[in-house]
Design an enzyme around this catalytic site. Structure first.
Site, PDB file in Angstrom:
ATOM      1  CG  HIS A 157       3.210  25.489  62.153  1.00 44.31           C
ATOM      2  ND1 HIS A 157       3.218  26.559  63.019  1.00 44.31           N
ATOM      3  CD2 HIS A 157       2.625  25.916  61.016  1.00 44.31           C
ATOM      4  CE1 HIS A 157       2.647  27.583  62.418  1.00 44.31           C
ATOM      5  NE2 HIS A 157       2.280  27.228  61.201  1.00 44.31           N
ATOM      6  CG  ASP A 178       0.867  24.670  53.421  1.00 45.43           C
ATOM      7  OD1 ASP A 178      -0.139  25.217  52.946  1.00 45.43           O
ATOM      8  OD2 ASP A 178       1.788  25.285  53.960  1.00 45.43           O
TER       9      ASP A 178
HETATM   10  N1  CMC Z   1      10.690  17.007  58.080  1.00 49.96           N
HETATM   11  C1  CMC Z   1      11.744  16.483  58.757  1.00 49.96           C
HETATM   12  N2  CMC Z   1      12.309  17.096  59.820  1.00 49.96           N
HETATM   13  C2  CMC Z   1      11.801  18.274  60.198  1.00 49.96           C
HETATM   14  C3  CMC Z   1      10.708  18.867  59.547  1.00 49.96           C
HETATM   15  C4  CMC Z   1      10.146  18.191  58.444  1.00 49.96           C
HETATM   16  N3  CMC Z   1       9.114  18.704  57.778  1.00 49.96           N
HETATM   17  N4  CMC Z   1      10.420  20.039  60.139  1.00 49.96           N
HETATM   18  C5  CMC Z   1      11.282  20.191  61.134  1.00 49.96           C
HETATM   19  N5  CMC Z   1      12.128  19.121  61.181  1.00 49.96           N
HETATM   20  C6  CMC Z   1      13.199  18.904  62.151  1.00 49.96           C
HETATM   21  C7  CMC Z   1      14.408  19.772  61.824  1.00 49.96           C
HETATM   22  O1  CMC Z   1      15.332  19.100  61.016  1.00 49.96           O
HETATM   23  C8  CMC Z   1      14.942  20.041  63.207  1.00 49.96           C
HETATM   24  O2  CMC Z   1      15.694  18.923  63.603  1.00 49.96           O
HETATM   25  P1  CMC Z   1      16.985  19.103  64.551  1.00 49.96           P
HETATM   26  O3  CMC Z   1      16.458  19.638  65.852  1.00 49.96           O
HETATM   27  O4  CMC Z   1      17.540  17.728  64.655  1.00 49.96           O
HETATM   28  O5  CMC Z   1      17.883  20.071  63.863  1.00 49.96           O
HETATM   29  C9  CMC Z   1      13.704  20.125  64.100  1.00 49.96           C
HETATM   30  O6  CMC Z   1      12.708  19.331  63.419  1.00 49.96           O
HETATM   31  C10 CMC Z   1      13.182  21.526  64.308  1.00 49.96           C
HETATM   32  O7  CMC Z   1      13.074  22.144  63.032  1.00 49.96           O
HETATM   33  P2  CMC Z   1      13.245  23.711  62.787  1.00 49.96           P
HETATM   34  O8  CMC Z   1      13.499  23.962  61.335  1.00 49.96           O
HETATM   35  O9  CMC Z   1      14.245  24.249  63.766  1.00 49.96           O
HETATM   36  O10 CMC Z   1      11.820  24.218  63.217  1.00 49.96           O
HETATM   37  P3  CMC Z   1      11.187  25.585  62.811  1.00 49.96           P
HETATM   38  O11 CMC Z   1      10.159  25.875  63.817  1.00 49.96           O
HETATM   39  O12 CMC Z   1      12.235  26.619  62.590  1.00 49.96           O
HETATM   40  O13 CMC Z   1      10.560  25.273  61.363  1.00 49.96           O
HETATM   41  C11 CMC Z   1       9.091  24.780  59.606  1.00 49.96           C
HETATM   42  C12 CMC Z   1       9.225  25.141  61.097  1.00 49.96           C
HETATM   43  C13 CMC Z   1       7.621  24.876  59.202  1.00 49.96           C
HETATM   44  C14 CMC Z   1       9.894  25.784  58.739  1.00 49.96           C
HETATM   45  C15 CMC Z   1       9.626  23.332  59.388  1.00 49.96           C
HETATM   46  O14 CMC Z   1       8.903  22.422  60.182  1.00 49.96           O
HETATM   47  C16 CMC Z   1       9.589  22.906  57.913  1.00 49.96           C
HETATM   48  O15 CMC Z   1      10.520  23.231  57.174  1.00 49.96           O
HETATM   49  N6  CMC Z   1       8.519  22.179  57.483  1.00 49.96           N
HETATM   50  C17 CMC Z   1       8.349  21.806  56.106  1.00 49.96           C
HETATM   51  C18 CMC Z   1       7.811  22.999  55.328  1.00 49.96           C
HETATM   52  C19 CMC Z   1       6.359  23.248  55.629  1.00 49.96           C
HETATM   53  O16 CMC Z   1       5.531  22.344  55.628  1.00 49.96           O
HETATM   54  N7  CMC Z   1       6.028  24.536  55.831  1.00 49.96           N
HETATM   55  C20 CMC Z   1       4.647  24.968  56.031  1.00 49.96           C
HETATM   56  C21 CMC Z   1       4.404  25.586  57.348  1.00 49.96           C
HETATM   57  S1  CMC Z   1       2.669  25.858  57.666  1.00 49.96           S
HETATM   58  C22 CMC Z   1       2.177  27.034  56.541  1.00 49.96           C
HETATM   59  C23 CMC Z   1       2.871  28.345  56.655  1.00 49.96           C
HETATM   60  O17 CMC Z   1       3.196  28.785  57.745  1.00 49.96           O
HETATM   61  O18 CMC Z   1       3.050  28.991  55.611  1.00 49.96           O
END
Ligand code: CMC
Length: 426
Positions: free
Chosen positions: A304, A361
């Site tokens: 998140h 989720d």
């Molecule tokens: N599985 C594997 N690796 C992950 C995941 C995951 N679900 N989420 C983040 N990472 C890794 C990502 O690859 C990155 O690694 P590195 O630093 O080596 O590049 C690091 O963790 C940070 O990720 P980010 O994408 O920069 O983090 P963010 O804050 O921009 O993204 C997120 C947050 C929710 C988009 C992301 O965690 C994600 O894509 N999760 C899966 C989708 C999900 O479950 N979304 C629902 C969010 S809650 C409900 C809502 O808000 O609608």
């Protein structure tokens, strides 16, 4: 007044430090460009407070979520969705009389203009219900022009009530349309959650009794999704509203943003992923893929932007999933896969280091599937529940005397100025 100092190019600049009730202090950069001729750079707004708000607070490190100061766990246990709607919209929990009046007012706005049923017919039957929702909610502006004057507080309130009241009706219609069953009219003797279940699952040819277990679970899911501070879709609603666009169009913009798999679409994606994993044996394979930098696969329902700890909603949702599955006697196979996946991921260095925990989720799809919703409806339910948050945030912005049209700037890295070259010389 506390100030921070910035030194650049031989000059000192003072920046005021603002302090809220809770949460990090905020550096006031409103005059930054005028004073320094520089912009700040923050793609994804990870360090930017885009507005002042009194509605929802999140402490991502501690895993805290408060609606108007009340912890989500307490509301989930003791309150109900209608009360939470009132709280988000008006700032305080209602008295008994205020609540009765509010429930009455919402209930009597649940029907939609009959012409909207014809509007639905323009869609293909196999359309994704979110595509339908983006179109139909935006189209409400064409039907309810008597509540579109955003300068009138009474009209703003009526538009807000209409949106909260009509979303379940429209969401249920989107579902019915895809199944080919007739639309079901709302019933004023049912609660908000029960009425939605009735409109979604009943058919005119037989009686439908709403299960109290499902009604309670539905109400809980609505409460947990009601608001979440300045997330992508809420910021979209605020940005759309900052141009003084009508609230129906703004909420449609929020729905469009929510649709994506990184936001509201994650519960749909998570359930698909759990189905693909299928058995506990295959979990290590998917964990390895999630960790592989060359594989775009991510563990859906994990991670998140704000929570670097357990999403408090995931804890409540996990407990509710167990109860719903037990009471319905539904196959809990996917739930067991999810629990094992959670256990393994939480012990894995990759997830520990990156502070990736289950989000709301992770378990919601399992409950919704058990309740009988098709996967494509999951994000629609999220949109339905979030409408009260969106409209409360929109209302707060419109009533704010210092509101401004949202207009971010950029770091331009394209070509410098150059002369036009005629086509025969290229
Ligand atoms: N599985 C594997 N690796 C992950 C995941 C995951 N679900 N989420 C983040 N990472 C890794 C990502 O690859 C990155 O690694 P590195 O630093 O080596 O590049 C690091 O963790 C940070 O990720 P980010 O994408 O920069 O983090 P963010 O804050 O921009 O993204 C997120 C947050 C929710 C988009 C992301 O965690 C994600 O894509 N999760 C899966 C989708 C999900 O479950 N979304 C629902 C969010 S809650 C409900 C809502 O808000 O609608």
């Amino acid at each position: 007044m506390t100030k921070a100092k910035l030194s650049y190019g031989g000059k000192d600049y003072d920046l005021e430090v603002m302090e809220g009730t809770l949460g990090p202090k905020v550096l006031d950069v409103r005059k930054f460009y005028t004073d320094t001729n520089m912009f700040t750079f923050d793609p994804g707004y990870t360090s930017t407070a885009s507005c002042e708000s009194k509605i929802t607070f999140i402490d991502g490190e501690k895993g805290i979520l408060l609606y108007r100061g009340y912890p989500i766990e307490q509301l989930a246990e003791k309150s109900d969705f209608m009360e939470v709607c009132y709280l988000l919209m008006f700032g305080e929990l209602p008295t008994r009389e205020e609540k009765d009046q509010f429930v009455h007012d919402i209930t009597y706005h649940t029907m939609v203009h009959e012409q909207i049923t014809f509007f639905f017919r323009g869609f293909r039957r196999d359309a994704h219900p979110m595509a339908i929702m983006v179109g139909v909610v935006g189209a409400l502006a064409a039907f309810y022009r008597d509540s579109a004057d955003i300068t009138d507080p009474h009209q703003r309130k009526i538009a807000s009530y209409r949106l909260v009241a009509k979303m379940p009706t429209l969401a249920a219609m989107a579902h019915k349309y895809s199944t080919g069953q007739p639309f079901i009219y709302p019933r004023n003797d049912l609660s908000y959650a029960a009425n939605f279940l009735h409109m979604t699952f009943s058919v005119p040819c037989e009686d439908y009794v709403v299960s109290p277990t499902l009604e309670k679970a539905m109400d809980l899911i609505f409460m947990l999704h009601a608001d979440h501070e300045q997330n992508a879709s809420t910021s979209t609603v605020r940005l759309a509203g900052s141009s003084l666009a009508n609230p129906f169009a703004c909420i449609a913009a929020g729905i469009a943003c929510l649709w994506g798999p990184a936001h509201g679409g994650a519960n749909e994606a998570c359930l698909r992923m759990l189905g693909e994993i299928g058995t506990k044996k295959r979990i290590p394979e998917f964990i390895a893929r999630a960790k592989d930098a060359n594989d775009p696969f991510r563990l859906m329902g994990f991670g998140h932007r704000v929570y670097k700890n357990f999403d408090p909603r995931a804890k409540v949702m996990s407990k509710a999933a167990r109860e719903v599955l037990d009471e319905l006697g539904v196959d809990g196979h996917l739930f067991e896969v999810a629990r094992e996946l959670e256990r393994i991921a939480l012990e894995d260095d990759y997830f520990i280091e990156k502070k990736l925990y289950p989000n709301v989720d992770f378990y919601s799809g399992i409950i919704l599937k058990a309740m009988g919703f098709p996967t494509e409806m999951f994000t629609v339910l999220f949109a339905l529940a979030r409408t009260v948050g969106w409209i409360s945030q929109w209302g707060e912005m419109i009533a704010d005397p210092v509101k401004k049209i949202g207009r971010p700037r950029q770091l331009y890295t394209g070509p410098g100025m150059r002369d036009y070259v005629s086509i025969d010389k290229r």
